[in-house]
Design an enzyme around this catalytic site. Structure first.
Site, PDB file in Angstrom:
ATOM      1  N   GLY A   1      -1.633   3.807 -48.047  1.00  0.00           N
ATOM      2  CA  GLY A   1      -2.152   3.449 -49.366  1.00  0.00           C
ATOM      3  C   GLY A   1      -1.018   2.999 -50.246  1.00  0.00           C
ATOM      4  O   GLY A   1       0.135   2.881 -49.817  1.00  0.00           O
TER       5      GLY A   1
ATOM      6  N   GLY B   1       0.021   1.442 -54.626  1.00  0.00           N
ATOM      7  CA  GLY B   1      -0.386   0.997 -55.952  1.00  0.00           C
ATOM      8  C   GLY B   1       0.689   0.132 -56.560  1.00  0.00           C
ATOM      9  O   GLY B   1       1.483  -0.513 -55.851  1.00  0.00           O
ATOM     10  N   GLY B   2       0.755   0.152 -57.876  1.00  0.00           N
ATOM     11  CA  GLY B   2       1.714  -0.691 -58.569  1.00  0.00           C
ATOM     12  C   GLY B   2       3.147  -0.223 -58.418  1.00  0.00           C
ATOM     13  O   GLY B   2       4.073  -1.031 -58.488  1.00  0.00           O
ATOM     14  N   GLU B   3       3.358   1.090 -58.224  1.00  0.00           N
ATOM     15  CA  GLU B   3       4.725   1.611 -58.123  1.00  0.00           C
ATOM     16  C   GLU B   3       5.297   1.484 -56.724  1.00  0.00           C
ATOM     17  O   GLU B   3       6.495   1.244 -56.561  1.00  0.00           O
ATOM     18  CB  GLU B   3       4.745   3.082 -58.548  1.00  0.00           C
ATOM     19  CG  GLU B   3       4.531   3.303 -60.028  1.00  0.00           C
ATOM     20  CD  GLU B   3       4.704   4.758 -60.389  1.00  0.00           C
ATOM     21  OE1 GLU B   3       4.590   5.613 -59.493  1.00  0.00           O
ATOM     22  OE2 GLU B   3       4.968   5.041 -61.566  1.00  0.00           O
ATOM     23  N   GLY B   4       4.484   1.701 -55.697  1.00  0.00           N
ATOM     24  CA  GLY B   4       5.006   1.686 -54.339  1.00  0.00           C
ATOM     25  C   GLY B   4       3.899   1.857 -53.322  1.00  0.00           C
ATOM     26  O   GLY B   4       2.708   1.881 -53.659  1.00  0.00           O
TER      27      GLY B   4
ATOM     28  N   LYS C   1       6.691   7.860 -49.642  1.00  0.00           N
ATOM     29  CA  LYS C   1       6.356   6.897 -50.689  1.00  0.00           C
ATOM     30  C   LYS C   1       7.597   6.095 -51.001  1.00  0.00           C
ATOM     31  O   LYS C   1       8.634   6.653 -51.366  1.00  0.00           O
ATOM     32  CB  LYS C   1       5.858   7.605 -51.954  1.00  0.00           C
ATOM     33  CG  LYS C   1       5.474   6.620 -53.065  1.00  0.00           C
ATOM     34  CD  LYS C   1       4.829   7.308 -54.244  1.00  0.00           C
ATOM     35  CE  LYS C   1       4.425   6.305 -55.322  1.00  0.00           C
ATOM     36  NZ  LYS C   1       3.749   6.948 -56.471  1.00  0.00           N
TER      37      LYS C   1
ATOM     38  N   ASP D   1      -1.124  12.634 -66.396  1.00  0.00           N
ATOM     39  CA  ASP D   1      -2.167  11.687 -65.977  1.00  0.00           C
ATOM     40  C   ASP D   1      -3.197  12.401 -65.104  1.00  0.00           C
ATOM     41  O   ASP D   1      -3.223  12.242 -63.885  1.00  0.00           O
ATOM     42  CB  ASP D   1      -1.529  10.522 -65.233  1.00  0.00           C
ATOM     43  CG  ASP D   1      -2.555   9.462 -64.853  1.00  0.00           C
ATOM     44  OD1 ASP D   1      -3.625   9.413 -65.489  1.00  0.00           O
ATOM     45  OD2 ASP D   1      -2.292   8.687 -63.906  1.00  0.00           O
TER      46      ASP D   1
END
Length: 710
Positions: free
Chosen positions: A21, A23-26, A40, A146
């Protein structure tokens, strides 16, 4: 992709062809060498990321565990490139198996289609396990920030795992630098933070408690958001964020321009204590965030609510609170036109739970005679082969608090051994006993040398021999895997230490030596303080880069190394002074030389340690300071060396504080020991305290560090 683990040094290979999986960070990749871990890797890694991950690795929370399932996917090591730069680009964390996002379980449609036997008891246990994980984070000084449904995974047995932990808010306990959580989902954001930039806000536990309460409400109320409702005012209905900011909780005791959503379960379905907590959080907590129920209160209420669940006689998958007169889920099934929120096992086996809602029957007008046909017999459904017996989930597990570290990761010491104030108090008591033994041994040895007591020397020699004998004999009874030489040295040291303490005590008491009694009392006092400090303050072992460190951490490391080097230099200078005294032709006996050594070494070490700390703290941020050693196992020789450096620093700090305070409280006569012809001044007592603290810290730190007592 091949990378190297920062603290274990192991080379690992990532399966970049099968990303789990991202996302925007890694992105997240499997680790070929260890299927229980994932990595990650950041798209654009920064030094701030490395610093934040280092603090997280150094201070892991006391995460709940159950059946090898971690409640928090915490970093177990950092990853850097294998080139000369060795840049931190990601981290390793535990892999979570057979888990789904939490909304799959509390959303009625998703649960009916994918987890139909996840009943109301499981939902209560999910909420409990979620709160337990958040409680562990708050106890360790972290804030999630978050909170949302995508960062929480749940298994079929209601076990919970918090993921995306590198977005949590982290505070460095040494430099007090806060690494904020820059993101957040507005549906879970408390009213006092609505409309603010998260990059400029330090999150507090009460901010998390709002988001946790929202999730608990959704878990127990069929996915309904607590601020969702039918608008009773004029104009367009406000957004969900505006309702949160205004504190318009539809189930509030106050008058608000909303009524509950018609398809939501009745608020009274919840246990009365749960109802009260929601009122306290969303109504009272709106004006006073500190009054929101904390995690301990939620845990108690959820446990009470789960214990009060009873089983419906019509459908054993229906569970409801015993304060209700009838089953609310049977009524809800009728309201939803036959779609059962918790279908029975038989219905799931026959797939009746997937049938659409039943339409209301309508009366048809007769249009005359109709041809009747004999309906064909419907063949019975083929039996469904179920690999796992329906409803036979594994036993429900509440988190069991256990501290575990991966085998390849170093042991990171926690304050109080991970037991908080109770652990610190326990270590302070052990420190008191240790201080009494050390003071008795040192005082007995000094008195034996000065007075020329053969009893003390004889007892020490006998203790050394007995220590060697017992350790070697124990090796044959229960082998410990050490060499004969190291065992003999260890036995000789401990045997001699205990013997000189006992024989010195007998000699001092029988001869009514006043200095001996004072030394023992003072040793117990210092030992108590030392044990407490040693337990409460742990060395900053892990740092993001090898080599030198600058800035605030360089200041701390410079002071630590400065204290150690200053102590060593002071001891060497004292030894040189005594050697010169013996070579000057003075007719000093060896007893007098020992007295000179003691009287000169303590102030010499004190001056060296104070100057070392001052110089190290000044030069560390500018020139950089080397990191502390981090072995995989903090015991043995490496543990002793680390204990010496850290113990020396702590000892000097304690000695300086006590040396400056104690002479102001009562008179301490050190004239005979220090050969001083005038009363102690504050400066002189501070130097003496620093020297004595450095010696005691080095000796105690080496012993405790060697035994792995962190």
């Amino acid at each position: 992709m091949q990378l190297q683990r920062q603290f274990s040094g192991q080379l690992i290979t990532l399966d970049t062809q099968n990303s789990i999986g991202g996302g925007g960070e890694g992105r997240i990749y499997p680790v070929l060498q260890d299927p229980s871990l994932v990595a990650k890797i950041y798209h654009k890694p920064t030094n701030e990321d490395a610093d934040k991950l280092t603090v997280m690795f150094s201070h892991p929370p006391d995460a709940p565990m159950a059946a090898e399932h971690s409640a928090i996917a915490w970093p177990v090591d950092l990853l850097h490139t294998i080139n000369s730069k060795q840049k931190i680009i990601g981290f390793l964390m535990p892999r979570v198996f057979r888990a789904e996002p939490i909304h799959i379980f509390y959303n009625p449609r998703n649960r009916r289609e994918q987890k139909p036997l996840f009943n109301y008891r499981y939902l209560h246990r999910t909420a409990r396990n979620l709160v337990a994980a958040v409680n562990a984070l708050h106890k360790s000084g972290y804030a999630i920030g978050d909170i949302n449904e995508s960062n929480i995974l749940v298994t079929d047995t209601a076990l919970v795992t918090l993921v995306d932990t590198d977005s949590f808010q982290v505070c460095d306990p040494y430099t007090l630098e806060v690494y904020r959580c820059p993101v957040g989902k507005l549906e879970f954001t408390p009213p006092e933070l609505q409309g603010q930039s998260f990059r400029d806000v330090d999150r507090l536990p009460e901010h998390d408690l709002f988001g946790v309460a929202v999730l608990i409400f959704q878990i127990l109320m069929e996915g309904t958001h607590p601020f969702a409702g039918v608008y009773q005012g004029r104009g367009e209905p406000p957004s969900l964020e505006a309702r949160i900011k205004a504190g318009h909780f539809p189930y509030s005791k106050k008058r608000v321009p909303y009524r509950p959503t018609p398809l939501a379960p009745d608020f009274k379905t919840l246990h009365p204590s749960i109802q009260e907590l929601f009122i306290d959080c969303f109504e009272k907590g709106h004006e006073h965030p500190q009054e929101r129920p904390d995690t301990k209160i939620w845990l108690q209420a959820l446990r009470e609510a789960e214990d009060s669940l009873i089983i419906c006689q019509k459908n054993h998958q229906h569970l409801y609170s015993n304060h209700l007169k009838s089953c609310p889920w049977c009524d809800r099934t009728k309201k939803l036109k036959g779609r059962d929120p918790f279908p029975s096992r038989e219905a799931v086996r026959n797939k009746k739970h997937l049938q659409p809602a039943q339409p209301k029957p309508r009366k048809l007008l007769s249009l005359g005679e109709q041809k009747t046909t004999t309906p064909k017999k419907i063949a019975p459904p083929k039996p469904i082969i179920i690999n796992r017996q329906m409803g036979q989930y594994q036993p429900l597990l509440t988190p069991i608090l256990t501290k575990t570290q991966p085998p390849s990761s170093p042991i990171i010491p926690l304050p109080g051994g991970g037991n908080g104030i109770a652990g610190i108090a326990k270590d302070a008591m052990w420190g008191s006993l240790w201080g009494v033994l050390c003071a008795a041994a040192v005082a007995g040895l000094v008195l034996g040398i000065i007075k020329g007591s053969l009893a003390v020397f004889g007892g020490t020699i006998v203790g050394i021999l007995w220590g060697i004998f017992f350790t070697l004999a124990w090796q044959y009874i229960l082998p410990v895997g050490s060499s004969i030489g190291s065992l003999g040295i260890t036995g000789a040291f401990w045997g001699g230490f205990i013997a000189v303490a006992i024989s010195g005590s007998i000699y001092g008491i029988s001869n009514r030596q006043e200095l001996f009694g004072q030394a023992v009392l003072f040793g117990g006092f210092l030992g108590t303080i030392w044990g407490g400090f040693w337990s409460a303050f742990k060395p900053p072992l892990t740092l993001p880069v090898p080599g030198r460190v600058w800035g605030k951490r360089g200041l701390l490391l410079g002071a630590i190394w400065g204290a150690f080097l200053g102590t060593v230099i002071g001891a060497i200078l004292a030894g040189v002074f005594v050697f010169q005294e013996s070579m000057n032709g003075n007719s000093n006996s060896w007893q007098e030389l020992v007295s000179i050594l003691i009287s000169s070494m303590i102030p010499s070490i004190g001056v060296g340690a104070i100057c070392g700390i001052t110089g190290g703290a000044f030069l560390g941020p500018i020139l950089g300071a080397p990191t502390l050693p981090l072995p995989k196992k903090l015991s043995g020789f490496r543990g002793a060396f680390l204990g010496v450096t850290w113990g020396c620093f702590l000892g000097v700090i304690i000695g300086v504080i006590l040396g400056g305070i104690l002479p102001q409280l009562w008179s301490i006569d050190l004239v005979r020991v220090m050969r001083i012809n005038e009363d102690l001044t504050v400066i002189l007592s501070t130097i003496f305290g620093a020297g004595l603290g450095a010696i005691a810290g080095c000796f105690s730190g080496a012993t405790w560090g060697g035994m792995g007592k962190w």
